[in-house]
Design a protein around this motif. Structure first.
Motif, PDB file in Angstrom:
ATOM      1  N   THR A  38      -3.027 -48.123  32.736  1.00 26.84           N
ATOM      2  CA  THR A  38      -1.869 -48.654  32.775  1.00 26.84           C
ATOM      3  C   THR A  38      -1.948 -50.096  33.303  1.00 26.84           C
ATOM      4  OG1 THR A  38      -0.885 -48.050  34.787  1.00 26.84           O
ATOM      5  CG2 THR A  38      -0.375 -46.980  32.956  1.00 26.84           C
ATOM      6  N   VAL A  39      -1.218 -51.015  32.990  1.00 23.50           N
ATOM      7  CA  VAL A  39      -1.406 -52.605  33.771  1.00 23.50           C
ATOM      8  C   VAL A  39      -1.277 -52.488  35.201  1.00 23.50           C
ATOM      9  CG1 VAL A  39      -0.756 -53.687  31.615  1.00 23.50           C
ATOM     10  CG2 VAL A  39       0.853 -53.097  33.311  1.00 23.50           C
ATOM     11  N   ASP A  40      -0.334 -51.557  35.704  1.00 18.94           N
ATOM     12  CA  ASP A  40      -0.222 -51.277  37.200  1.00 18.94           C
ATOM     13  C   ASP A  40      -1.647 -50.891  37.637  1.00 18.94           C
ATOM     14  OD1 ASP A  40       2.584 -52.365  36.973  1.00 18.94           O
ATOM     15  OD2 ASP A  40       3.374 -50.184  36.778  1.00 18.94           O
ATOM     16  N   GLY A 137      -1.170 -51.102  26.018  1.00 14.51           N
ATOM     17  CA  GLY A 137      -0.244 -51.725  25.907  1.00 14.51           C
ATOM     18  C   GLY A 137      -1.189 -53.363  25.734  1.00 14.51           C
ATOM     19  N   GLY A 138      -2.297 -53.316  26.258  1.00 11.82           N
ATOM     20  CA  GLY A 138      -3.104 -54.562  26.081  1.00 11.82           C
ATOM     21  C   GLY A 138      -2.622 -55.823  26.755  1.00 11.82           C
ATOM     22  N   MET A 139      -2.686 -57.054  26.271  1.00 12.01           N
ATOM     23  CA  MET A 139      -2.499 -58.256  26.689  1.00 12.01           C
ATOM     24  C   MET A 139      -1.005 -58.269  26.925  1.00 12.01           C
ATOM     25  SD  MET A 139      -3.907 -60.727  28.434  1.00 12.01           S
ATOM     26  CE  MET A 139      -2.894 -61.695  29.437  1.00 12.01           C
ATOM     27  N   ILE A 140      -0.431 -57.711  25.876  1.00 21.98           N
ATOM     28  CA  ILE A 140       1.027 -57.969  25.836  1.00 21.98           C
ATOM     29  C   ILE A 140       1.588 -57.240  26.979  1.00 21.98           C
ATOM     30  CG2 ILE A 140       3.132 -57.292  24.589  1.00 21.98           C
ATOM     31  CD1 ILE A 140       1.505 -57.633  22.013  1.00 21.98           C
ATOM     32  N   ALA A 141       1.455 -55.986  27.265  1.00 24.97           N
ATOM     33  CA  ALA A 141       1.606 -55.531  28.346  1.00 24.97           C
ATOM     34  C   ALA A 141       1.583 -56.123  29.642  1.00 24.97           C
ATOM     35  CB  ALA A 141       1.236 -53.931  28.473  1.00 24.97           C
ATOM     36  N   ASP A 143       1.041 -59.166  30.247  1.00 23.60           N
ATOM     37  CA  ASP A 143       1.874 -60.418  30.090  1.00 23.60           C
ATOM     38  C   ASP A 143       3.364 -59.935  30.423  1.00 23.60           C
ATOM     39  OD1 ASP A 143       2.160 -63.487  29.501  1.00 23.60           O
ATOM     40  OD2 ASP A 143       3.445 -62.578  27.881  1.00 23.60           O
ATOM     41  N   GLU A 144       3.800 -59.194  30.018  1.00 30.65           N
ATOM     42  CA  GLU A 144       5.261 -58.694  30.293  1.00 30.65           C
ATOM     43  C   GLU A 144       5.621 -58.312  31.635  1.00 30.65           C
ATOM     44  OE1 GLU A 144       6.079 -55.794  27.191  1.00 30.65           O
ATOM     45  OE2 GLU A 144       6.431 -57.336  25.370  1.00 30.65           O
ATOM     46  N   ALA A 145       4.466 -57.605  32.078  1.00 33.40           N
ATOM     47  CA  ALA A 145       4.668 -57.240  33.435  1.00 33.40           C
ATOM     48  C   ALA A 145       4.602 -58.262  34.419  1.00 33.40           C
ATOM     49  CB  ALA A 145       3.401 -55.888  33.963  1.00 33.40           C
ATOM     50  N   GLY A 146       4.116 -59.422  34.215  1.00 28.68           N
ATOM     51  CA  GLY A 146       4.287 -60.715  35.048  1.00 28.68           C
ATOM     52  C   GLY A 146       3.012 -60.636  35.998  1.00 28.68           C
TER      53      GLY A 146
END
Length: 166
Positions: A38-40, A137-141, A143-146
């Motif tokens: 995950t991005v986190d 979710g890649g780069m979109i995720a 980006d959306e997570a800030g």
């Protein structure tokens, strides 16, 4: 019981248990590699300076001026990317910018970043890296997570080694 026989039995048991532990460890690594990150998780790992982590961005490196108006920033590397990410479009060294090629290390733990976490491009990339995971979710995720982002062309680090530090 004879001490030599007893010692031999202990040695056989230790060898058998070692084999089981090694097998379980290998299966754990295989399982972790098959699960997306995950991005986190990635942001947390990047904040640890002791971890040597490589982020490979497989999106198109840049777009032409005509395409730029219609493209989202998350469509291509120079639009926006994770700080320290190394561009390797389509997991193809021929498409990789010349200055990025020496930074790619197949033996470092590697995170693959596509636009949206595409499992097909991840499968293509798996053959290049020993320890590799896909960014869910890649780069979109991302980006959306800030989380922090960079933009523009790839710049190799001043003092060796891959990328991935915040």
């Amino acid at each position: 019981m004879n001490p030599k026989i007893e010692r031999a039995i202990y040695i056989v048991i230790i060898i058998a248990l070692s084999g089981v532990l090694l097998s379980l460890g290998k299966k754990k690594v295989e399982l972790e590699n098959s699960l997306p990150m995950t991005v986190d998780e990635l942001a947390d790992k990047m904040s640890n300076p002791k971890l040597n982590l490589q982020i490979i961005d497989v999106r198109q490196y840049e777009v032409s001026e005509e395409e730029e108006d219609e493209a989202e920033e998350t469509d291509y590397y120079t639009g926006v990317h994770i700080p320290g990410a190394i561009p390797m479009p389509d997991c193809d060294l021929e498409k990789t910018p010349e200055e990025a090629r020496p930074q790619i290390n197949p033996y470092l733990p590697t995170i693959i970043v596509s636009k949206d976490g595409d499992p097909e491009i991840f499968q293509k990339c798996k053959k290049f890296f020993k320890f590799v995971r896909n960014l869910e979710g890649g780069m979109i995720a991302w980006d959306e997570a800030g989380y922090p982002e960079d933009e523009g062309e790839y710049e190799p680090p001043a003092a060796g080694g891959g990328g991935g530090c915040l």
